[in-house]
Design a protein around this motif. Structure first.
Motif, PDB file in Angstrom:
ATOM      1  N   THR A 149      25.472  62.401  44.667  1.00 55.95           N
ATOM      2  CA  THR A 149      25.176  61.037  45.115  1.00 55.95           C
ATOM      3  C   THR A 149      26.404  60.402  45.751  1.00 55.95           C
ATOM      4  OG1 THR A 149      23.524  60.830  43.374  1.00 55.95           O
ATOM      5  CG2 THR A 149      24.329  58.784  44.354  1.00 55.95           C
ATOM      6  N   TRP A 177      26.619  61.473  49.206  1.00 51.80           N
ATOM      7  CA  TRP A 177      25.645  60.723  49.998  1.00 51.80           C
ATOM      8  C   TRP A 177      26.172  59.315  50.305  1.00 51.80           C
ATOM      9  CZ3 TRP A 177      22.403  56.454  48.857  1.00 51.80           C
ATOM     10  CH2 TRP A 177      21.382  56.229  49.780  1.00 51.80           C
ATOM     11  N   HIS A 193      15.344  52.994  50.244  1.00 49.15           N
ATOM     12  CA  HIS A 193      14.860  53.764  51.388  1.00 49.15           C
ATOM     13  C   HIS A 193      14.915  55.268  51.091  1.00 49.15           C
ATOM     14  CE1 HIS A 193      14.071  54.860  55.526  1.00 49.15           C
ATOM     15  NE2 HIS A 193      15.177  55.616  55.509  1.00 49.15           N
ATOM     16  N   GLN A 194      16.027  55.749  50.552  1.00 52.37           N
ATOM     17  CA  GLN A 194      16.172  57.169  50.238  1.00 52.37           C
ATOM     18  C   GLN A 194      15.150  57.613  49.201  1.00 52.37           C
ATOM     19  OE1 GLN A 194      17.961  59.429  51.674  1.00 52.37           O
ATOM     20  NE2 GLN A 194      17.725  61.112  50.244  1.00 52.37           N
ATOM     21  N   ASN A 195      14.910  56.773  48.213  1.00 56.82           N
ATOM     22  CA  ASN A 195      13.930  57.129  47.176  1.00 56.82           C
ATOM     23  C   ASN A 195      12.506  57.205  47.729  1.00 56.82           C
ATOM     24  OD1 ASN A 195      15.873  57.390  45.224  1.00 56.82           O
ATOM     25  ND2 ASN A 195      15.587  55.329  44.407  1.00 56.82           N
ATOM     26  N   THR A 238      12.218  60.704  49.601  1.00 58.52           N
ATOM     27  CA  THR A 238      12.393  61.959  48.852  1.00 58.52           C
ATOM     28  C   THR A 238      11.397  62.081  47.720  1.00 58.52           C
ATOM     29  OG1 THR A 238      14.066  60.925  47.428  1.00 58.52           O
ATOM     30  CG2 THR A 238      14.837  62.185  49.314  1.00 58.52           C
TER      31      THR A 238
END
Length: 123
Positions: A89, A92, A118-120, A123
């Motif tokens: 993380t 990232w 947004h990333q969650n 994915t």
């Protein structure tokens, strides 16, 4: 740098810093007597603690083992989180370093919260 970041208005000092080579950072903090880090756990990622640090490194073994901080463990002795994932993380988060460089703590928190949301979603 960490001291400077968390000394900004509205910034909250973390209770723990977990990093691959925190034993080196702790050695520096101790030798310079930097009071900012008093009461803050300076742990090493669990994988690195097992595989990368010498058994005779007393400072590391006594002060940087995540198992030495009960608040990081479940009652069964397992960690609350996977410290290897925290490393991934952080990589990232590093992609946003240039964007966040001069943000105030409030803007920084908001921006990264939005990026995490947004990333969650994707994915």
């Amino acid at each position: 740098m960490i001291e400077r970041i968390y000394s900004l208005p509205h910034a909250h000092k973390p209770q723990h810093l977990i990093y691959d080579s925190n034993c080196n950072a702790l050695r520096e903090v101790t030798s310079r007597r930097i009071q900012f880090f008093d009461g803050m756990g300076m742990c090493i990622v669990a994988f690195h603690h097992k595989t990368k640090h010498k058994a005779n490194n007393t400072l590391c073994r006594e002060h940087c083992d995540m198992r030495g901080y009960p608040e990081l463990l479940h009652d069964d002795g397992k960690f609350y989180f996977n410290s290897s994932i925290t490393k991934q993380t952080n990589v990232w988060f590093g992609a946003f370093h240039n964007i966040c460089w001069e943000m105030t703590p409030v803007c920084y928190d908001f921006f990264l919260d939005e990026m995490i949301i947004h990333q969650n979603r994707i994915t």
